[in-house]
Design a protein around this motif. Structure first.
Motif, PDB file in Angstrom:
ATOM      1  N   TYR A  89      42.672  31.559  44.163  1.00  0.00           N
ATOM      2  CA  TYR A  89      42.486  31.706  45.611  1.00  0.00           C
ATOM      3  C   TYR A  89      42.295  33.157  46.055  1.00  0.00           C
ATOM      4  CZ  TYR A  89      47.521  32.498  45.124  1.00  0.00           C
ATOM      5  OH  TYR A  89      48.756  32.945  44.723  1.00  0.00           O
ATOM      6  N   ALA A  90      42.319  34.089  45.117  1.00  0.00           N
ATOM      7  CA  ALA A  90      42.180  35.507  45.476  1.00  0.00           C
ATOM      8  C   ALA A  90      40.738  35.849  45.828  1.00  0.00           C
ATOM      9  CB  ALA A  90      42.638  36.380  44.316  1.00  0.00           C
ATOM     10  N   ASP A  91      40.578  36.807  46.742  1.00  0.00           N
ATOM     11  CA  ASP A  91      39.254  37.353  47.028  1.00  0.00           C
ATOM     12  C   ASP A  91      38.805  38.173  45.826  1.00  0.00           C
ATOM     13  OD1 ASP A  91      39.148  36.266  49.583  1.00  0.00           O
ATOM     14  OD2 ASP A  91      40.072  38.034  50.512  1.00  0.00           O
ATOM     15  N   ARG A  92      37.496  38.142  45.573  1.00  0.00           N
ATOM     16  CA  ARG A  92      36.938  38.878  44.427  1.00  0.00           C
ATOM     17  C   ARG A  92      35.791  39.767  44.873  1.00  0.00           C
ATOM     18  NH1 ARG A  92      38.478  36.867  39.335  1.00  0.00           N
ATOM     19  NH2 ARG A  92      39.821  35.055  39.511  1.00  0.00           N
ATOM     20  N   GLU A  93      35.633  40.859  44.127  1.00  0.00           N
ATOM     21  CA  GLU A  93      34.491  41.727  44.380  1.00  0.00           C
ATOM     22  C   GLU A  93      33.227  40.969  44.006  1.00  0.00           C
ATOM     23  OE1 GLU A  93      34.770  45.362  42.176  1.00  0.00           O
ATOM     24  OE2 GLU A  93      35.900  46.339  43.776  1.00  0.00           O
ATOM     25  N   GLU A  94      32.239  41.059  44.840  1.00  0.00           N
ATOM     26  CA  GLU A  94      31.015  40.293  44.615  1.00  0.00           C
ATOM     27  C   GLU A  94      30.289  40.740  43.340  1.00  0.00           C
ATOM     28  OE1 GLU A  94      27.085  39.397  47.150  1.00  0.00           O
ATOM     29  OE2 GLU A  94      28.984  39.305  48.265  1.00  0.00           O
TER      30      GLU A  94
END
Length: 180
Positions: free
Chosen positions: A109-114
């Protein structure tokens, strides 16, 4: 069914226009099974099953957590935190099978660098991972023994601090080696 044995099928299989009456494990088929050895509800494996598999222990992979973590928004090192927790678990509970696996530090569920796919660690994410993933498993490992829980996580963290800055400060206090 062991490799090298042939079984006569009760009912023939029809595949395309071919009828198959026997079955054996092909040489190019490998069965891979996994088991969490820390799960104490798993019974000891029967020797007949055990002889059919090779057993490989997999230990925590701190490098993958380091490679997949973006920590610019934090002043703590996530892979060092992971290593420190496992060291305290091992020192306190003396059981290598209770060490946390890297999946605890690779939340879906973590945001990730594109561009890189790295997890963007924030104070909020660290707090959420701890309060809802790490703390419950360590509470289970130390069930009924507050001293062990406090030896691993200190006295503040088990209280489930809900304010991000306060939580990270408690982490730094308990694990000073994680500070960048």
């Amino acid at each position: 069914l062991d490799r090298g044995y042939i079984v006569n099928l009760v009912k023939p299989l029809k595949i395309e226009d071919k009828e198959i009456r026997e079955f054996e494990i092909p040489n190019n088929l490998y069965i891979i099974a996994t088991m969490n050895s820390a799960d104490r509800s798993i019974a000891i494996l029967d020797n007949a099953i055990r002889r059919r598999f090779a057993f490989i222990k997999l230990f925590p992979n701190y490098d993958i957590v380091k490679e997949l973590s973006e920590e610019q928004a934090l002043d703590i090192d996530i892979s060092r935190l992971y290593r420190s927790i496992n060291k305290k678990i091992l020192d306190t509970l003396n059981d290598e099978e209770l060490q946390l696996g890297q999946s605890y530090f690779l939340p879906d569920y973590a945001d990730r660098e594109e561009s890189t796919g790295k997890i963007i660690w924030s104070k909020k994410l660290v707090r959420l991972v701890f309060n809802y993933n790490i703390l419950p498993i360590i509470e289970e490992y130390t069930y009924g023994n507050k001293n062990d829980l406090f030896n691993i996580l200190g006295e503040k963290i088990p209280d489930r601090i809900y304010e991000d800055d306060e939580f990270v400060e408690a982490l730094k206090e308990q694990f000073p080696e994680i500070i960048l």
